[in-house]
Design a protein around this motif. Structure first.
Motif, short mmCIF file in Angstrom:
data_model
loop_
_atom_site.label_atom_id
_atom_site.label_comp_id
_atom_site.label_asym_id
_atom_site.label_seq_id
_atom_site.Cartn_x
_atom_site.Cartn_y
_atom_site.Cartn_z
N ASN A 1 0.83 -1.21 0.00
CA ASN A 1 0.00 0.00 0.00
C ASN A 1 0.86 1.25 0.00
OD1 ASN A 1 -2.64 -1.02 -0.09
ND2 ASN A 1 -2.58 -1.56 2.08
N TYR A 2 2.00 1.18 0.73
CA TYR A 2 2.91 2.33 0.72
C TYR A 2 3.50 2.51 -0.69
CZ TYR A 2 6.52 5.58 2.18
OH TYR A 2 7.31 6.70 2.29
N ALA A 3 3.81 1.35 -1.33
CA ALA A 3 4.31 1.42 -2.71
C ALA A 3 3.25 2.01 -3.64
CB ALA A 3 4.70 0.02 -3.18
N LYS A 4 1.99 1.69 -3.36
CA LYS A 4 0.90 2.26 -4.18
C LYS A 4 0.89 3.78 -4.08
CE LYS A 4 -4.14 2.44 -4.53
NZ LYS A 4 -5.42 1.97 -3.97
N ARG A 5 1.06 4.31 -2.85
CA ARG A 5 1.07 5.77 -2.70
C ARG A 5 2.22 6.39 -3.49
NH1 ARG A 5 -0.33 4.32 2.67
NH2 ARG A 5 1.81 4.64 3.45
N ILE A 6 3.36 5.68 -3.47
CA ILE A 6 4.50 6.19 -4.24
C ILE A 6 4.18 6.17 -5.74
CG2 ILE A 6 6.90 5.75 -4.89
CD1 ILE A 6 7.31 4.57 -2.07
N GLN A 7 3.62 5.04 -6.20
CA GLN A 7 3.32 4.92 -7.63
C GLN A 7 2.30 5.97 -8.07
OE1 GLN A 7 1.18 1.43 -9.03
NE2 GLN A 7 2.37 1.42 -10.91
N TYR A 8 1.23 6.13 -7.27
CA TYR A 8 0.18 7.09 -7.65
C TYR A 8 0.69 8.53 -7.61
CZ TYR A 8 -3.74 3.89 -8.10
OH TYR A 8 -4.60 2.92 -8.55
N ALA A 9 1.70 8.79 -6.77
CA ALA A 9 2.27 10.13 -6.72
C ALA A 9 3.00 10.46 -8.02
CB ALA A 9 3.23 10.25 -5.53
N LEU A 10 3.49 9.42 -8.71
CA LEU A 10 4.23 9.64 -9.96
C LEU A 10 3.33 9.64 -11.19
CD1 LEU A 10 7.36 7.42 -9.28
CD2 LEU A 10 7.19 9.90 -9.11
N LEU A 11 2.09 9.15 -11.06
CA LEU A 11 1.17 9.17 -12.20
C LEU A 11 0.77 10.61 -12.53
CD1 LEU A 11 -1.21 6.18 -11.36
CD2 LEU A 11 0.79 6.19 -12.86
#
Length: 744
Positions: free
Chosen positions: A506-516
């Motif tokens: 989930n933390y990785a998801k926040r990182i990924q969505y921040a880069l979208l």
């Protein structure tokens, strides 16, 4: 043997000064499927050569092919009777030796001969029979030819929805097999439909597309046909100099290749221009030149149209004020031509020609009524007025039957009809399956009832055995309780470990969505858009990224290798390389950006057996000029313009290590304001679902986008989401899903 229909003559329509306004429309050319390139030898030489070979040919497939080719040669010289004779002989032999492709080609040749003779009913019968066999044997080129020929007949009969449906079917196959000549012919035919409905912009777009291909492959006949079609549009738009320029260009080429149909057609078109300009002597000269050729080659449709042209111009000459023409004699001549046109049009079943015959006859009767009343011949004048009204009513009946709004709507939706029929068939098949399952279930219940009695007896026999086992189980229970406690402890540890992993993802998801790409970036740089993003897992291998650099707006829609955590790592790495290429290395062209990222991916993660990377599209929109360019790896952008969907080009290689490492191409999108472009990955099309649990596939996805294109983009996103959920049902989502739509 020929697989096309030649050009037909055009019609000029007169109008009454008393009962209806002046109306002018041009009949369209019928572009064919194939045109065989002329050799340096004369036609008779080729025919004689084939006849010599035929004398010694064995009763085999080669002889069938020779007979069909001879049939085509006699078509080229207008000898339709002999054309039919050779086709029938070819069919008989092909059936005898069970040569299916020969049977299909012979049926097509027979249909062509009937077509040339104006016998549309028998032409359709043979075309459909040929199509059925070509489907069975997988003859895709032949199928495209059959669809095209069927579409031509429907168009001639005024059945535009069915004509367009068959033209699209033909175009689809030709694009799949890379038949440039056939693609150009399909563009011509589709342009014809739009021309009939006065959608001149769409018609010109298709005609110019056909001309470009014909010039590339050096097809003189096709070039001449395209010039003729373009001239018709310019004529309908009132641009007579441009129309004449294209007509004369077409005539010159037709005379070079000695195509009698084309020459006759060009004479008629040129005559129409002069007719419209009031140069009646020049118009008559061209009309008679066209009629002479049409009569020689037995073109009944062309003869009927020329009769209408001649009747119309005679009426116009009679209506010239203060002229030296004998009005009564001109009226008699006009009636003679129009009566002959109506009789011949009914014989061949051409609704368009019947309609125009009645229209001109109404105008003629109106003019004769005026002349009679001017001479105080009141009863005669009243009689002519009655005939004029009667003929005008018939004109309205035929006009409305082939040119109403319902028909126009049907032509727009015709390419979707196949899918509707397919769904109905699937629904019926599903119901039949349910009925069969119900019958099986009833039989199963009956068997169960009989079996229960026997099972009860067995239960009693086993009871004693089970009692003995019970005592053993009690002894084992304590052991099991101890083991259960151990398992429970292990499960608790596994749950804690799983929670830690999920929290990390989930933390990785926040990182990924921040880069979208951020929503504000879309809003500031696009007039309208939607993003439909539905990852399979918490994190996604699909990603979308956008940035602004200088005057350019960049948008990437990509599908990384894998999904879930591995795919997410790939997407983060790829996003980093995208930003590095554009903002640090100042690489502006989308294709060179892909080249750079591929190089970085190979350097960073690939080894001899590893092929990681992504498929995707990088779009660049210049905010000053509006120019749109892109690079595409395996995924094709889709452009929606004027209710027409286009699958754009792409390079068949990944951004990463693959079979090919050639530089990526840069493509430009020719668009109009208000067009919509869709960028998507393969997740939606690959999703299993529906009644049979099959893949959704790309064609239904594109047809769904065509269906909802009239909605605003936010409603389109909602519809895509709802449709995906309904299609998937209870099945597992198989891949990440990403679709972005933008209004240009």
């Amino acid at each position: 043997m020929k697989n096309f229909l030649p050009l037909s003559a055009h019609i000029t329509i007169a109008a009454s000064r008393y009962f209806y306004s002046f109306y002018l429309k041009i009949c369209v050319i019928f572009s064919g499927f194939f045109f065989l390139t002329f050799s340096s030898f004369s036609q008779n030489t080729k025919t004689d050569s084939l006849l010599q070979v035929l004398k010694t040919a064995k009763q085999d497939t080669n002889k069938v092919n020779i007979l069909n080719e001879l049939s085509h040669q006699f078509y080229l010289i207008g000898d339709y009777g002999t054309e039919m004779d050779y086709s029938v002989v070819a069919l008989t032999l092909a059936q005898h030796i069970k040569y299916k492709k020969g049977v299909a080609n012979s049926l097509n040749s027979i249909g062509s001969a009937y077509d040339d003779q104006g016998n549309y009913a028998d032409a359709l019968k043979n075309y459909f029979a040929s199509l059925k066999i070509r489907r069975e044997i997988g003859d895709y080129g032949g199928m495209a030819s059959s669809y095209n020929n069927i579409g031509i007949i429907y168009m001639e009969q005024g059945n535009y929805p069915d004509a367009l449906k068959n033209y699209f079917a033909s175009l689809k196959i030709r694009e799949e097999v890379g038949d440039k000549n056939g693609i150009a012919s399909s563009f011509n035919n589709i342009g014809n439909i739009y021309m009939w409905q006065s959608n001149y912009a769409a018609a010109l777009k298709n005609y110019f597309a056909a001309l470009k291909i014909k010039e590339e492959i050096g097809d003189k006949y096709g070039i001449a046909t395209s010039y003729n079609n373009i001239g018709i549009i310019y004529f309908n738009q009132g641009n007579y100099p441009a129309a004449l320029k294209n007509y004369f260009a077409s005539l010159k080429i037709m005379e070079e290749i000695e195509d009698k149909y084309g020459i006759a057609n060009s004479f008629n078109n040129i005559g129409i221009i002069y007719d419209k300009q009031g140069n009646y002597p020049a118009a008559l000269k061209n009309y008679f030149a066209g009629l002479k050729i049409e009569d020689e080659i037995g073109d009944k449709k062309g003869v009927a149209d020329s009769y209408i042209n001649l009747g119309s111009i005679k009426l116009k000459m009679a209506n010239v004020p203060k002229s030296s023409f004998n009005k009564e004699e001109l009226h008699i001549q006009a009636k003679k031509y129009l009566d002959a046109a109506l009789l011949l049009s009914k014989e061949i079943g051409s609704k368009e020609s019947i309609k125009e015959s009645y229209n001109n006859m109404a105008a003629l009767d109106s003019a004769r009524a005026t002349a009679a009343i001017a001479k105080r011949l009141w009863p005669l004048g009243v009689a002519y007025l009655g005939k004029s009204l009667e003929h005008y009513k018939m004109y309205i009946i035929y006009r409305d039957s082939i040119d109403n709004e319902e028909t126009k709507e049907k032509t727009i939706q015709s390419s979707m009809n196949f899918e509707f029929e397919k769904k109905e068939a699937l629904t019926k098949a599903a119901q039949d399956k349910k009925d069969a399952l119900a019958a099986t279930e009833m039989k199963k219940q009956q068997i169960i009832r009989y079996a229960v009695s026997g099972i009860l007896v067995l239960v009693i026999l086993f009871t004693f055995f089970l009692y003995n086992r019970f005592r053993l189980i009690r002894r084992q229970k304590n052991i099991i309780e101890i083991q259960k406690q151990v398992v429970e402890q292990q499960r608790h540890l596994a749950e804690e470990s799983r929670k830690e992993i999920v929290d990390s993802i989930n933390y990785a998801k926040r990182i990924q969505y921040a880069l979208l790409a951020k929503e504000n970036t879309f809003i500031e740089n696009l007039s309208s858009h939607f993003v439909f993003f539905k990852p399979k897992d918490i994190v996604s291998g699909d990603f979308y990224w956008a940035t602004v650099y200088g005057d350019d707006f960049y948008l990437a829609v990509c599908d990384s290798t894998g999904h879930g955590v591995p795919g997410a790592f790939m997407s983060l790495l790829s996003i980093g390389f995208l930003s590095e290429a554009i903002k640090e290395k100042n690489i502006m062209e989308p294709n060179k950006v892909f080249d750079y990222i591929r190089k970085r991916l190979i350097e960073s993660i690939s080894n001899e057996d590893q092929k990681d990377g992504f498929d995707g599209i990088l779009l660049r929109i210049n905010k000053v000029t509006g120019k749109v360019t892109y690079a595409a790896s395996n995924n094709r952008p889709v452009l929606m313009s004027n209710s027409i969907i286009q699958n754009l080009n792409c390079d068949k290689m990944p951004v990463g290590k693959g079979e090919r490492l050639t530089p990526f191409s840069e493509f430009e999108i020719n668009h109009s304001t208000g067009d919509t472009i869709y960028l998507y990955t393969d997740g939606y099309a690959d999703q299993f679902g529906g009644a049979k649990g099959k893949k959704f596939k790309y064609k239904p996805l594109n047809e769904l986008l065509l269906t909802i294109n009239h909605l605003n983009l936010s409603d389109q996103q909602h519809t895509l989401d709802k449709n995906f959920t309904e299609w998937k049902g209870d099945l597992e989502q198989v891949d990440d899903v990403l679709i972005i739509g933008i209004k240009l």
